[in-house]
Design a protein around this motif. Structure first.
Motif, short mmCIF file in Angstrom:
data_model
loop_
_atom_site.label_atom_id
_atom_site.label_comp_id
_atom_site.label_asym_id
_atom_site.label_seq_id
_atom_site.Cartn_x
_atom_site.Cartn_y
_atom_site.Cartn_z
N ALA A 1 2.42 10.64 1.36
CA ALA A 1 1.23 9.86 1.02
C ALA A 1 1.42 8.40 1.42
CB ALA A 1 0.95 9.96 -0.48
N ALA A 2 2.63 7.88 1.24
CA ALA A 2 2.91 6.51 1.65
C ALA A 2 2.82 6.35 3.17
CB ALA A 2 4.31 6.11 1.17
N VAL B 1 0.84 -1.20 0.00
CA VAL B 1 0.00 0.00 0.00
C VAL B 1 0.87 1.26 0.00
CG1 VAL B 1 -1.56 1.35 1.45
CG2 VAL B 1 -2.04 -1.05 1.03
N GLY B 2 1.98 1.23 0.76
CA GLY B 2 2.89 2.36 0.77
C GLY B 2 3.50 2.62 -0.61
N ALA B 3 3.84 1.54 -1.31
CA ALA B 3 4.42 1.69 -2.64
C ALA B 3 3.43 2.34 -3.61
CB ALA B 3 4.86 0.32 -3.18
N PHE B 4 2.17 1.91 -3.56
CA PHE B 4 1.17 2.49 -4.46
C PHE B 4 0.88 3.94 -4.10
CE2 PHE B 4 -3.20 3.55 -5.58
CZ PHE B 4 -3.20 3.27 -6.94
N ALA B 5 0.73 4.22 -2.80
CA ALA B 5 0.42 5.59 -2.38
C ALA B 5 1.56 6.54 -2.74
CB ALA B 5 0.15 5.62 -0.88
N ALA B 6 2.81 6.06 -2.67
CA ALA B 6 3.95 6.90 -3.02
C ALA B 6 3.90 7.30 -4.50
CB ALA B 6 5.25 6.17 -2.70
N CYS C 1 6.60 1.27 7.42
CA CYS C 1 6.37 0.38 6.27
C CYS C 1 5.99 1.18 5.03
CB CYS C 1 5.28 -0.63 6.59
SG CYS C 1 5.77 -1.90 7.78
N GLY C 2 5.23 2.25 5.23
CA GLY C 2 4.88 3.12 4.10
C GLY C 2 6.12 3.70 3.45
N LEU C 3 7.09 4.12 4.27
CA LEU C 3 8.34 4.63 3.73
C LEU C 3 9.12 3.53 3.01
CD1 LEU C 3 9.53 6.96 6.65
CD2 LEU C 3 8.71 7.66 4.39
N GLY C 4 9.04 2.32 3.55
CA GLY C 4 9.68 1.20 2.86
C GLY C 4 9.06 0.96 1.50
N GLY C 5 7.75 1.09 1.40
CA GLY C 5 7.08 0.97 0.11
C GLY C 5 7.47 2.10 -0.83
#
Length: 304
Positions: free
Chosen positions: A68-69, A47-52, A208-212
């Motif tokens: 955003a991620a 989800v983080g990858a897509f939001a980024a 995790c969002g930053l990881g994405g």
């Protein structure tokens, strides 16, 4: 094989593979220390990858994409908390549901927003530029590793000592540990363990969002369905192996990231793609078996 390992470009690629695993594992470590069994890191990363990509595409800056991620990861953490902490759902069932939800949502929004299937790539996606460190980049072999990486790599490195000190010295860090080790004592002090666990889940989602974001707007400037590709599960293993301790977790993530990087490079040797794809997971199994053997041997020695 030795030539590939000795190649400076191999060393320079390791941080790009380590960063998403390390950030997700650090987030999982907070949950582990808070007493929350969270194996939904794969979904958080995805989800983080897509939001980024979404944020970077519409804003034109990778920093908005990273924010955003973070927001998407925190939202997923709140969903986890709602069904696990507030409604009492089993943590394994909730984790699996989160992973499936993340895969379904990203596929749906990829088609609904960008009208594509499989992958979305566009020059308008603003990616992170490499950060050059003037003096360090001239150091042989070490320079390419520490210089020329994305800002998220340096943030991940800074998070390791920060979390170590935070969990050992800060009041909230001590409460997170108490929530996992002795929640009764926390209640006796007038603090709700569930509230502390909620904060741990939200912080886990942010990391995790930053990881994405590292996966989608730092390593590459695109989004591919299921692009987390098992890295969240590797992060879960790193957390379980180290029991959520930041420094051991860093070295385990470094090992897994190096193997992940090597698996891409050995494809040029003519090995089957199926073999190279399984290399990170094979390394995970080897480490699990070795650590289990070592712990059993130490326990047997203490007993005797």
């Amino acid at each position: 094989m030795l030539e590939l390992i000795a190649d400076p470009s191999f060393a320079a690629s390791i941080p790009r593979f380590v960063t998403p695993i390390l950030l997700a594992a650090l987030g999982g470590a907070l949950c582990e220390r808070a007493g929350v069994f969270n194996i939904a890191l794969e979904g958080f990363l995805l989800v983080g990858a897509f939001a980024a990509v979404l944020g970077a595409y519409f804003s034109g800056t990778p920093y908005i994409g990273a924010l955003a991620a973070v927001a998407a990861g925190m939202a997923l953490g709140l969903i986890f908390a709602e069904f696990n902490l507030r409604r009492g759902g089993d943590s394994i069932v909730v984790s699996i549901a989160i992973n499936l939800l993340a895969a379904g949502l990203t596929t749906f929004f990829l088609r609904a927003i960008f009208d594509v299937t499989g992958a979305f790539s566009d020059p308008a996606i603003a990616g992170f530029a490499p950060v050059r460190l003037p003096l360090i980049e001239d150091i042989p072999w070490l320079g390419p590793i520490l210089s020329g990486q994305s800002p998220l790599f340096y943030l991940a490195l800074a998070c390791v000592p920060f979390l170590h000190i935070f969990l050992a010295r800060h009041r909230l860090g001590l409460r997170i540990r108490a929530a996992g080790e002795n929640p009764q004592a926390l209640r006796a002090g007038g603090v709700s363990p569930r509230r502390v666990q909620l904060l741990a889940l939200v912080a886990c989602g942010a990391l995790c969002g930053l990881g994405g974001a590292q996966l989608s707007i730092a390593n590459v400037n695109l989004f591919v369905e299921n692009m987390s590709a098992g890295r969240g599960w590797i992060a879960v293993v790193a957390v379980l192996l180290t029991r959520g301790r930041p420094w051991p977790l860093f070295f385990i993530a470094l090992l897994f990231g190096a193997v992940d990087s090597l698996s891409f490079r050995v494809q040029g040797l003519g090995l089957a793609q199926q073999f190279t794809d399984m290399m990170p997971y094979l390394a995970t199994l080897i480490v699990l078996v070795a650590l289990s053997w070592w712990r059993a041997k130490r326990t047997k020695g203490d007993a005797s």
